[in-house]
Design a protein around this motif. Structure first.
Motif, PDB file in Angstrom:
ATOM      1  N   GLY A  87     -11.283   4.765   3.366  1.00 53.09           N
ATOM      2  CA  GLY A  87     -10.190   3.820   3.537  1.00 53.09           C
ATOM      3  C   GLY A  87      -9.577   3.828   4.922  1.00 53.09           C
ATOM      4  O   GLY A  87      -8.733   2.984   5.228  1.00 53.09           O
ATOM      5  N   ALA A  88      -9.977   4.784   5.768  1.00 54.12           N
ATOM      6  CA  ALA A  88      -9.448   4.835   7.131  1.00 54.12           C
ATOM      7  C   ALA A  88      -9.866   3.577   7.902  1.00 54.12           C
ATOM      8  O   ALA A  88     -11.032   3.187   7.869  1.00 54.12           O
ATOM      9  N   ARG A  89      -8.922   2.987   8.604  1.00 51.78           N
ATOM     10  CA  ARG A  89      -9.192   1.715   9.285  1.00 51.78           C
ATOM     11  C   ARG A  89     -10.241   1.858  10.369  1.00 51.78           C
ATOM     12  O   ARG A  89     -11.074   0.972  10.575  1.00 51.78           O
ATOM     13  N   TRP A  90     -10.252   3.002  11.092  1.00 52.52           N
ATOM     14  CA  TRP A  90     -11.201   3.157  12.189  1.00 52.52           C
ATOM     15  C   TRP A  90     -12.638   3.186  11.673  1.00 52.52           C
ATOM     16  O   TRP A  90     -13.560   2.724  12.368  1.00 52.52           O
ATOM     17  N   ILE A  91     -12.848   3.699  10.463  1.00 57.49           N
ATOM     18  CA  ILE A  91     -14.197   3.725   9.891  1.00 57.49           C
ATOM     19  C   ILE A  91     -14.646   2.307   9.571  1.00 57.49           C
ATOM     20  O   ILE A  91     -15.787   1.920   9.862  1.00 57.49           O
ATOM     21  N   SER A  92     -13.753   1.523   8.978  1.00 58.95           N
ATOM     22  CA  SER A  92     -14.085   0.135   8.655  1.00 58.95           C
ATOM     23  C   SER A  92     -14.403  -0.659   9.917  1.00 58.95           C
ATOM     24  O   SER A  92     -15.362  -1.438   9.959  1.00 58.95           O
ATOM     25  N   ARG A 110      -5.837   8.163  -4.894  1.00 55.79           N
ATOM     26  CA  ARG A 110      -4.695   7.335  -4.499  1.00 55.79           C
ATOM     27  C   ARG A 110      -3.982   6.767  -5.732  1.00 55.79           C
ATOM     28  O   ARG A 110      -2.748   6.674  -5.773  1.00 55.79           O
ATOM     29  N   LEU A 111      -4.761   6.395  -6.739  1.00 51.49           N
ATOM     30  CA  LEU A 111      -4.176   5.906  -7.986  1.00 51.49           C
ATOM     31  C   LEU A 111      -3.278   6.964  -8.616  1.00 51.49           C
ATOM     32  O   LEU A 111      -2.133   6.676  -8.998  1.00 51.49           O
ATOM     33  N   TRP A 112      -3.753   8.193  -8.725  1.00 48.59           N
ATOM     34  CA  TRP A 112      -2.977   9.234  -9.399  1.00 48.59           C
ATOM     35  C   TRP A 112      -1.770   9.684  -8.573  1.00 48.59           C
ATOM     36  O   TRP A 112      -0.774  10.147  -9.138  1.00 48.59           O
ATOM     37  N   GLN A 113      -1.833   9.513  -7.278  1.00 49.35           N
ATOM     38  CA  GLN A 113      -0.639   9.760  -6.466  1.00 49.35           C
ATOM     39  C   GLN A 113       0.437   8.730  -6.796  1.00 49.35           C
ATOM     40  O   GLN A 113       1.626   9.052  -6.863  1.00 49.35           O
ATOM     41  N   THR A 114       0.001   7.489  -7.021  1.00 49.42           N
ATOM     42  CA  THR A 114       0.936   6.427  -7.393  1.00 49.42           C
ATOM     43  C   THR A 114       1.480   6.654  -8.800  1.00 49.42           C
ATOM     44  O   THR A 114       2.665   6.424  -9.061  1.00 49.42           O
ATOM     45  N   VAL A 115       0.621   7.103  -9.700  1.00 45.19           N
ATOM     46  CA  VAL A 115       1.053   7.408 -11.064  1.00 45.19           C
ATOM     47  C   VAL A 115       2.145   8.481 -11.047  1.00 45.19           C
ATOM     48  O   VAL A 115       3.151   8.379 -11.764  1.00 45.19           O
ATOM     49  N   ASP A 116       1.971   9.491 -10.225  1.00 44.44           N
ATOM     50  CA  ASP A 116       2.986  10.542 -10.100  1.00 44.44           C
ATOM     51  C   ASP A 116       4.287   9.977  -9.537  1.00 44.44           C
ATOM     52  O   ASP A 116       5.382  10.348  -9.973  1.00 44.44           O
ATOM     53  N   TRP A 117       4.167   9.076  -8.566  1.00 43.11           N
ATOM     54  CA  TRP A 117       5.348   8.434  -7.978  1.00 43.11           C
ATOM     55  C   TRP A 117       6.093   7.624  -9.041  1.00 43.11           C
ATOM     56  O   TRP A 117       7.328   7.669  -9.116  1.00 43.11           O
ATOM     57  N   LEU A 118       5.360   6.895  -9.868  1.00 43.38           N
ATOM     58  CA  LEU A 118       5.978   6.090 -10.921  1.00 43.38           C
ATOM     59  C   LEU A 118       6.708   6.975 -11.928  1.00 43.38           C
ATOM     60  O   LEU A 118       7.792   6.626 -12.409  1.00 43.38           O
ATOM     61  N   TYR A 126      -0.324  -1.134  -3.749  1.00 47.00           N
ATOM     62  CA  TYR A 126      -0.700  -2.556  -3.743  1.00 47.00           C
ATOM     63  C   TYR A 126      -1.294  -2.951  -2.392  1.00 47.00           C
ATOM     64  O   TYR A 126      -2.357  -3.593  -2.327  1.00 47.00           O
ATOM     65  N   LEU A 127      -0.613  -2.577  -1.310  1.00 47.65           N
ATOM     66  CA  LEU A 127      -1.105  -2.928   0.021  1.00 47.65           C
ATOM     67  C   LEU A 127      -2.431  -2.229   0.337  1.00 47.65           C
ATOM     68  O   LEU A 127      -3.311  -2.803   0.974  1.00 47.65           O
ATOM     69  N   TYR A 128      -2.553  -0.999  -0.124  1.00 43.39           N
ATOM     70  CA  TYR A 128      -3.798  -0.244   0.060  1.00 43.39           C
ATOM     71  C   TYR A 128      -4.964  -0.974  -0.598  1.00 43.39           C
ATOM     72  O   TYR A 128      -6.046  -1.127  -0.006  1.00 43.39           O
ATOM     73  N   LEU A 129      -4.759  -1.447  -1.814  1.00 47.78           N
ATOM     74  CA  LEU A 129      -5.811  -2.173  -2.527  1.00 47.78           C
ATOM     75  C   LEU A 129      -6.096  -3.521  -1.868  1.00 47.78           C
ATOM     76  O   LEU A 129      -7.258  -3.913  -1.728  1.00 47.78           O
ATOM     77  N   ARG A 130      -5.033  -4.213  -1.451  1.00 47.72           N
ATOM     78  CA  ARG A 130      -5.232  -5.524  -0.827  1.00 47.72           C
ATOM     79  C   ARG A 130      -5.993  -5.393   0.485  1.00 47.72           C
ATOM     80  O   ARG A 130      -6.887  -6.199   0.784  1.00 47.72           O
ATOM     81  N   ASN A 131      -5.666  -4.369   1.260  1.00 52.01           N
ATOM     82  CA  ASN A 131      -6.362  -4.164   2.534  1.00 52.01           C
ATOM     83  C   ASN A 131      -7.810  -3.723   2.340  1.00 52.01           C
ATOM     84  O   ASN A 131      -8.636  -3.881   3.238  1.00 52.01           O
ATOM     85  N   SER A 132      -8.102  -3.139   1.171  1.00 52.12           N
ATOM     86  CA  SER A 132      -9.456  -2.643   0.890  1.00 52.12           C
ATOM     87  C   SER A 132     -10.201  -3.551  -0.084  1.00 52.12           C
ATOM     88  O   SER A 132     -11.236  -3.152  -0.640  1.00 52.12           O
ATOM     89  N   PHE A 133      -9.692  -4.763  -0.290  1.00 46.77           N
ATOM     90  CA  PHE A 133     -10.194  -5.660  -1.338  1.00 46.77           C
ATOM     91  C   PHE A 133     -11.716  -5.804  -1.300  1.00 46.77           C
ATOM     92  O   PHE A 133     -12.390  -5.688  -2.327  1.00 46.77           O
TER      93      PHE A 133
END
Length: 224
Positions: free
Chosen positions: A50-55, A77-85, A147-154
């Motif tokens: 997901g690093a931008r420089w790799i893409s 990344r999903l489970w980090q968000t789950v913990d945040w929620l 959300y932004l992470y997923l949109r940027n990696s769509f």
């Protein structure tokens, strides 16, 4: 090459790395790929975390390749968000149900449905709608950031089940292991302090050993 159920082996691989710049790494990767027979017409998959420089490097050097967001990093990344929620008021049962549904959708590459679910959940929790802000401003593990992470990696989120069924790698575990072998085991010992050129010279020796090029080097052979 599949050797047993759920287990693949790369019959032809080469270690490439550098402790210097991204451009230096790009040149080494390009040269090594050409020597291995990879051309612009090759069917090529590039795994990234997901690093931008790799893409950016992948699109610049192999624009026809399929860039895939590594499944392990995506699920992490999903489970980090789950913990945040959980810490921001979403009941445990709802949290588990949402996480299970999102994980299943991502595994099947249904990123559009996941994005809509993030919007719906945010509205239910009274969270601000995702905007074109940096993830740092939103909170690294927040729902908006996810959300932004997923949109940027769509375009790099695929049907992982299908790719796995085809025998393709969907995780960058081999790259993580390469970093351990090529860099960490020698350059991260206690009390060591390296300059970038010095670290890269030692990294080159380890690379030659892993690529079975050690004897060729000392006998005057050509090393990539």
């Amino acid at each position: 090459m599949t050797v047993s159920k759920g287990r693949n082996v790369l019959p032809n691989k080469r270690y490439v790395g550098t402790c210097l710049s991204v451009s230096e790494l790009g040149q080494k990767l390009f040269t090594s790929a050409r020597q291995m027979g990879v051309t612009d017409q090759s069917q090529l998959i590039i795994l990234a975390d997901g690093a931008r420089w790799i893409s950016q490097l992948a699109h610049r050097q192999s624009p026809k390749a399929k860039l895939i967001l590594d499944w392990w990093h995506l699920k992490k990344r999903l489970w980090q968000t789950v913990d945040w929620l959980k810490r921001h008021g979403l009941p445990s049962k709802d949290n588990r149900n949402w996480a299970g549904e999102i994980s299943d959708w991502l595994w099947r590459g249904k990123v559009g449905a996941v994005l809509q679910s993030c919007i719906d959940l945010g509205q239910q929790m009274g969270l601000a709608a995702p905007a074109d802000n940096s993830q740092t401003q939103l909170g690294e593990n927040s729902l908006q950031s996810f959300y932004l992470y997923l949109r940027n990696s769509f375009n790099s989120i695929v049907d992982y089940h299908l790719y796995r069924k085809k025998g393709c790698y969907i995780s960058s575990v081999l790259v993580e292991k390469t970093i351990d072998l090529l860099v960490c085991r020698r350059l991260k010992l206690r009390g060591q302090n390296w300059s970038r050129p010095g670290a890269d010279n030692l990294r080159l020796f380890r690379q030659m050993m892993l690529n079975d090029q050690w004897q060729d080097y000392w006998s005057g052979g050509k090393i990539a």
